[in-house]
Write an enzyme that holds these catalytic residues in place. Structure first.
Site, PDB file in Angstrom:
ATOM      1  N   ASP A   1       0.821  -1.401   0.010  1.00 47.94           N
ATOM      2  CA  ASP A   1      -0.113   0.038   0.044  1.00 47.94           C
ATOM      3  C   ASP A   1       0.860   1.347   0.001  1.00 47.94           C
ATOM      4  O   ASP A   1       1.689   1.527   0.862  1.00 47.94           O
ATOM      5  CB  ASP A   1      -0.949  -0.033   1.278  1.00 47.94           C
ATOM      6  CG  ASP A   1      -1.836  -1.318   1.349  1.00 47.94           C
ATOM      7  OD1 ASP A   1      -2.528  -1.370   0.305  1.00 47.94           O
ATOM      8  OD2 ASP A   1      -1.813  -1.994   2.261  1.00 47.94           O
TER       9      ASP A   1
ATOM     10  N   LYS B   1      -0.622  10.093   1.035  1.00 49.53           N
ATOM     11  CA  LYS B   1      -0.980  11.390   1.697  1.00 49.53           C
ATOM     12  C   LYS B   1       0.310  11.517   2.796  1.00 49.53           C
ATOM     13  O   LYS B   1       0.596  10.239   3.360  1.00 49.53           O
ATOM     14  CB  LYS B   1      -2.235  11.234   2.458  1.00 49.53           C
ATOM     15  CG  LYS B   1      -3.455  11.478   1.584  1.00 49.53           C
ATOM     16  CD  LYS B   1      -4.681  11.604   2.649  1.00 49.53           C
ATOM     17  CE  LYS B   1      -5.838  11.848   1.559  1.00 49.53           C
ATOM     18  NZ  LYS B   1      -6.929  11.544   2.196  1.00 49.53           N
TER      19      LYS B   1
HETATM   20  C1  SAM Z   1      -2.044  -3.088  -2.480  1.00 50.83           C
HETATM   21  S1  SAM Z   1      -2.295  -4.543  -1.689  1.00 50.83           S
HETATM   22  C2  SAM Z   1      -1.181  -5.654  -2.608  1.00 50.83           C
HETATM   23  C3  SAM Z   1      -1.722  -7.185  -2.715  1.00 50.83           C
HETATM   24  C4  SAM Z   1      -0.832  -8.000  -3.761  1.00 50.83           C
HETATM   25  N1  SAM Z   1       0.552  -8.058  -3.118  1.00 50.83           N
HETATM   26  C5  SAM Z   1      -0.947  -7.748  -5.123  1.00 50.83           C
HETATM   27  O1  SAM Z   1       0.164  -7.244  -5.628  1.00 50.83           O
HETATM   28  O2  SAM Z   1      -2.071  -7.697  -5.701  1.00 50.83           O
HETATM   29  C6  SAM Z   1      -1.423  -4.638  -0.122  1.00 50.83           C
HETATM   30  C7  SAM Z   1      -1.717  -5.828   0.779  1.00 50.83           C
HETATM   31  O3  SAM Z   1      -0.687  -5.757   1.944  1.00 50.83           O
HETATM   32  C8  SAM Z   1      -1.430  -6.211   2.944  1.00 50.83           C
HETATM   33  N2  SAM Z   1      -0.630  -5.621   4.136  1.00 50.83           N
HETATM   34  C9  SAM Z   1      -0.649  -4.435   4.373  1.00 50.83           C
HETATM   35  N3  SAM Z   1       0.287  -4.360   5.375  1.00 50.83           N
HETATM   36  C10 SAM Z   1       0.545  -5.449   5.858  1.00 50.83           C
HETATM   37  C11 SAM Z   1       1.452  -6.214   6.981  1.00 50.83           C
HETATM   38  N4  SAM Z   1       2.084  -5.119   7.943  1.00 50.83           N
HETATM   39  N5  SAM Z   1       1.327  -7.322   7.022  1.00 50.83           N
HETATM   40  C12 SAM Z   1       0.706  -8.072   6.010  1.00 50.83           C
HETATM   41  N6  SAM Z   1      -0.033  -7.817   5.108  1.00 50.83           N
HETATM   42  C13 SAM Z   1      -0.057  -6.373   4.942  1.00 50.83           C
HETATM   43  C14 SAM Z   1      -2.687  -5.769   2.729  1.00 50.83           C
HETATM   44  O4  SAM Z   1      -3.855  -6.309   3.477  1.00 50.83           O
HETATM   45  C15 SAM Z   1      -3.019  -5.717   1.231  1.00 50.83           C
HETATM   46  O5  SAM Z   1      -3.630  -6.975   0.916  1.00 50.83           O
END
Ligand code: SAM
Length: 219
Positions: free
Chosen positions: A123, A127
């Site tokens: 993610d 911002k």
């Molecule tokens: C933008 S999505 C990308 C998902 C996948 N890698 C893709 O390329 O489609 C980011 C993912 O990271 C997960 N995420 C964010 N912070 C995390 C953390 N600290 N530990 C594990 N997962 C996390 C979110 O729940 C989300 O599913």
């Protein structure tokens, strides 16, 4: 207890708008990582951080049939998708850690366990007031360095230019512990011939963005 919950809090949604359903026969607990049973230093271990809907996890498991692939995400619908895929394909080398990656890294404790760590499309939190929520920072790089075996690798992708700059500045601060292998702009391209087409990768290409791909090697 509340401190622990706070420590491993993840911002953003952990459920999708469309409700995903388990194929009835899936026995979820069989797919969950058991740290004491499943982790063995002598095995090849690859971690897929923020595995989302699991496309990259399935890709990695097929490409590395003799490795253990650990998918890590709190995203409930994504994990359900992955449980269903594992059930349908009968893949046996995937385990899921359905919590924060920092919790997984902290629970591993001992050093030099992991061969590869993949972080695809984390993610970007564009911002300024949310920059602290970004997953990739110097602290995470240090943790990964500690847990990787000699020559262990980290693979990162993003389609966000501001996040890329932030990642690169952290790589600069970590230059004594990681070598940036593809450090020339013409080899930063996210190449679909050799890399997984994840949900967020598809979104990036649909929006005419060119995602960046970074390879780091533990020094
Ligand atoms: C933008 S999505 C990308 C998902 C996948 N890698 C893709 O390329 O489609 C980011 C993912 O990271 C997960 N995420 C964010 N912070 C995390 C953390 N600290 N530990 C594990 N997962 C996390 C979110 O729940 C989300 O599913």
């Amino acid at each position: 207890m509340s401190n622990i919950i706070h420590k491993y809090r993840i911002h953003g949604r952990n459920k999708g708008r469309k409700k995903n359903q388990l194929i009835t026969n899936v026995v979820v607990k069989d797919y969950l990582l058991n740290l004491n049973k499943d982790i063995d230093k002598n095995n090849n271990i690859i971690v897929d951080v923020g595995s989302g809907s699991g496309e990259s996890t399935i890709f990695l498991s097929k490409r590395n049939p003799n490795s253990l692939i650990i998918a890590c995400d709190v995203f409930v619908d994504g994990n359900i998708n992955l449980y269903n895929e594992i059930y349908k394909t009968q893949i046996t080398n995937i385990k899921i850690f359905k919590n924060n990656i920092n919790k997984f890294f902290d629970e591993l404790k001992s050093k030099e366990y992991l061969n590869e760590i993949w972080i695809l499309f984390p993610d970007p939190w564009p911002k300024k007031k949310h920059h602290k929520r970004r997953l990739i920072n110097l602290n995470l790089l240090k943790k990964m360095h500690y847990l990787l075996k000699a020559d262990g690798k980290v693979f990162i992708s993003t389609d966000s230019t501001p996040y890329l700059f932030s990642i690169l500045s952290n790589i600069y601060y970590a230059k004594k512990i990681f070598k940036w292998e593809n450090d020339k702009p013409y080899i930063w391209r996210y190449d679909l011939e050799i890399l997984p087409e994840t949900k967020y990768c598809k979104k990036a290409f649909k929006a005419n963005k060119s995602p960046f791909f970074i390879k780091l090697i533990k020094i």
